[in-house]
Design an enzyme around this catalytic site. Structure first.
Site, PDB file in Angstrom:
ATOM      1  N   TYR A  61     -55.797   2.162   8.351  1.00 32.86           N
ATOM      2  CA  TYR A  61     -54.993   2.094   9.632  1.00 32.86           C
ATOM      3  C   TYR A  61     -55.962   2.363  10.863  1.00 32.86           C
ATOM      4  O   TYR A  61     -56.845   3.131  10.870  1.00 32.86           O
ATOM      5  CB  TYR A  61     -53.897   3.014   9.566  1.00 32.86           C
ATOM      6  CG  TYR A  61     -52.659   2.526   8.705  1.00 32.86           C
ATOM      7  CD1 TYR A  61     -51.609   1.735   9.468  1.00 32.86           C
ATOM      8  CD2 TYR A  61     -52.758   2.946   7.418  1.00 32.86           C
ATOM      9  CE1 TYR A  61     -50.634   1.471   8.299  1.00 32.86           C
ATOM     10  CE2 TYR A  61     -51.670   2.904   6.725  1.00 32.86           C
ATOM     11  CZ  TYR A  61     -50.785   2.102   6.950  1.00 32.86           C
ATOM     12  OH  TYR A  61     -49.565   1.779   6.286  1.00 32.86           O
ATOM     13  N   TYR A 100     -54.162   1.084  -0.595  1.00 30.17           N
ATOM     14  CA  TYR A 100     -55.154   2.390  -0.079  1.00 30.17           C
ATOM     15  C   TYR A 100     -54.832   3.630  -0.880  1.00 30.17           C
ATOM     16  O   TYR A 100     -53.649   3.794  -1.402  1.00 30.17           O
ATOM     17  CB  TYR A 100     -55.199   2.762   1.418  1.00 30.17           C
ATOM     18  CG  TYR A 100     -53.681   3.005   1.931  1.00 30.17           C
ATOM     19  CD1 TYR A 100     -53.388   4.384   2.074  1.00 30.17           C
ATOM     20  CD2 TYR A 100     -53.114   1.871   2.727  1.00 30.17           C
ATOM     21  CE1 TYR A 100     -52.041   4.534   2.389  1.00 30.17           C
ATOM     22  CE2 TYR A 100     -51.736   2.138   3.075  1.00 30.17           C
ATOM     23  CZ  TYR A 100     -51.261   3.483   2.980  1.00 30.17           C
ATOM     24  OH  TYR A 100     -49.938   3.757   3.495  1.00 30.17           O
ATOM     25  N   ARG A 119     -51.279   3.410  -2.680  1.00 33.92           N
ATOM     26  CA  ARG A 119     -50.167   2.830  -2.395  1.00 33.92           C
ATOM     27  C   ARG A 119     -50.271   1.273  -2.454  1.00 33.92           C
ATOM     28  O   ARG A 119     -51.342   0.700  -2.018  1.00 33.92           O
ATOM     29  CB  ARG A 119     -49.812   3.188  -0.489  1.00 33.92           C
ATOM     30  CG  ARG A 119     -49.603   4.439  -0.428  1.00 33.92           C
ATOM     31  CD  ARG A 119     -48.138   4.637   0.233  1.00 33.92           C
ATOM     32  NE  ARG A 119     -47.170   4.076  -0.435  1.00 33.92           N
ATOM     33  CZ  ARG A 119     -46.323   3.298   0.093  1.00 33.92           C
ATOM     34  NH1 ARG A 119     -46.228   3.096   1.354  1.00 33.92           N
ATOM     35  NH2 ARG A 119     -45.017   2.602  -0.515  1.00 33.92           N
ATOM     36  N   HIS A 129     -48.563  -3.091   2.010  1.00 31.78           N
ATOM     37  CA  HIS A 129     -47.351  -3.372   2.581  1.00 31.78           C
ATOM     38  C   HIS A 129     -47.171  -3.256   4.163  1.00 31.78           C
ATOM     39  O   HIS A 129     -48.317  -3.046   4.550  1.00 31.78           O
ATOM     40  CB  HIS A 129     -46.408  -1.896   2.077  1.00 31.78           C
ATOM     41  CG  HIS A 129     -47.225  -0.673   2.767  1.00 31.78           C
ATOM     42  ND1 HIS A 129     -48.186   0.154   1.837  1.00 31.78           N
ATOM     43  CD2 HIS A 129     -46.826   0.128   4.039  1.00 31.78           C
ATOM     44  CE1 HIS A 129     -48.520   1.138   2.783  1.00 31.78           C
ATOM     45  NE2 HIS A 129     -47.734   1.152   3.863  1.00 31.78           N
TER      46      HIS A 129
END
Length: 242
Positions: free
Chosen positions: A108, A147, A157, A160
């Site tokens: 991110y 990640y 994860r 998404h």
């Protein structure tokens, strides 16, 4: 008193994950220790502000271009589209849909993200769109990468995209996540496995939509968001009803 008359309807635990889920470590501190209290919403919270097309820029729903500096971002180009619908299948028009995500490497653009994958200088990872008169929305983006996260050893994860949907007022906001069909990490993810109803979890998975893919350019995924009813999308912050 009917269900409609009640201001607060208890969350349906047959569908929603419990607030405390042992395999999701951060739920230990996040789960409330006391009964929830329902508070009356003020008039300003439920009536405004109202979003219009004039509030959006021409590239707000194009994550491929809306942060580009000296080229396009790296990664698989995809189109995500769908309908925001009510419990009767009717499209909900002129609704603000926001979306944010990691880049193709799974990182991110946020100062607290310390994952070793590089930041893409041409990818911001967020955008928004208004549904049209039929409740339809779409956006272009780069498919996010998985990640690692500090849950248990080797926890990852699945890829998404986060979504939020606004109602008629700023305080009327629902938040959810969209996963991608065929991702092997989905059914290994503690957040997904914490959902007791398998069918509700599967409604968070967007199927591949080859009919809407752009030849020689990008694949497409379909993600319909249902606000209420038996086929409702599972929202992270919707406490009342199912």
């Amino acid at each position: 008193m009917t269900e409609i008359d009640r201001e607060f309807l208890q969350r349906d635990r047959r569908i929603h994950p419990p607030a405390f889920t042992a395999d999701y470590k951060t739920s230990v501190l996040r789960s409330p220790q006391r009964p929830l209290i329902s508070l009356q919403s003020s008039l300003s919270e439920v009536t405004g502000p109202v979003f219009g097309q004039s509030e959006l820029g021409p590239l707000d729903n194009d994550l491929i271009l809306n942060y580009a500096k000296d080229g396009e971002p790296i990664g698989e180009r995809i189109l995500v589209h769908g309908l925001v619908r009510d419990e009767n299948g009717r499209g909900v028009p002129h609704t603000l849909v926001e979306f944010w995500q990691a880049n193709a490497g799974g990182r991110y653009r946020h100062r607290n993200d310390r994952y070793l994958a590089p930041i893409d200088p041409n990818f911001g990872g967020c955008g928004r769109a208004l549904t049209d008169e039929n409740g339809y929305y779409y956006f272009r983006t780069i498919k996010p990468g998985p990640y690692p996260w500090r849950n248990f050893l080797n926890s990852w994860r699945p890829a998404h995209i986060h979504f939020s949907v606004f109602g008629s007022g700023f305080a009327q906001r629902l938040i959810t996540q969209m996963y991608f069909e065929g991702d092997p990490l989905i059914w290994r993810d503690p957040m997904v496995l914490g959902i007791p109803d398998r069918a509700a979890a599967e409604r968070l998975i967007a199927p591949l939509d080859l009919e809407s893919a752009l030849p020689m350019d990008m694949l497409a995924y379909r993600f319909d968001i249902v606000l209420r009813g038996r086929q409702q999308t599972l929202f992270e912050n919707k406490l009342q009803g199912n």
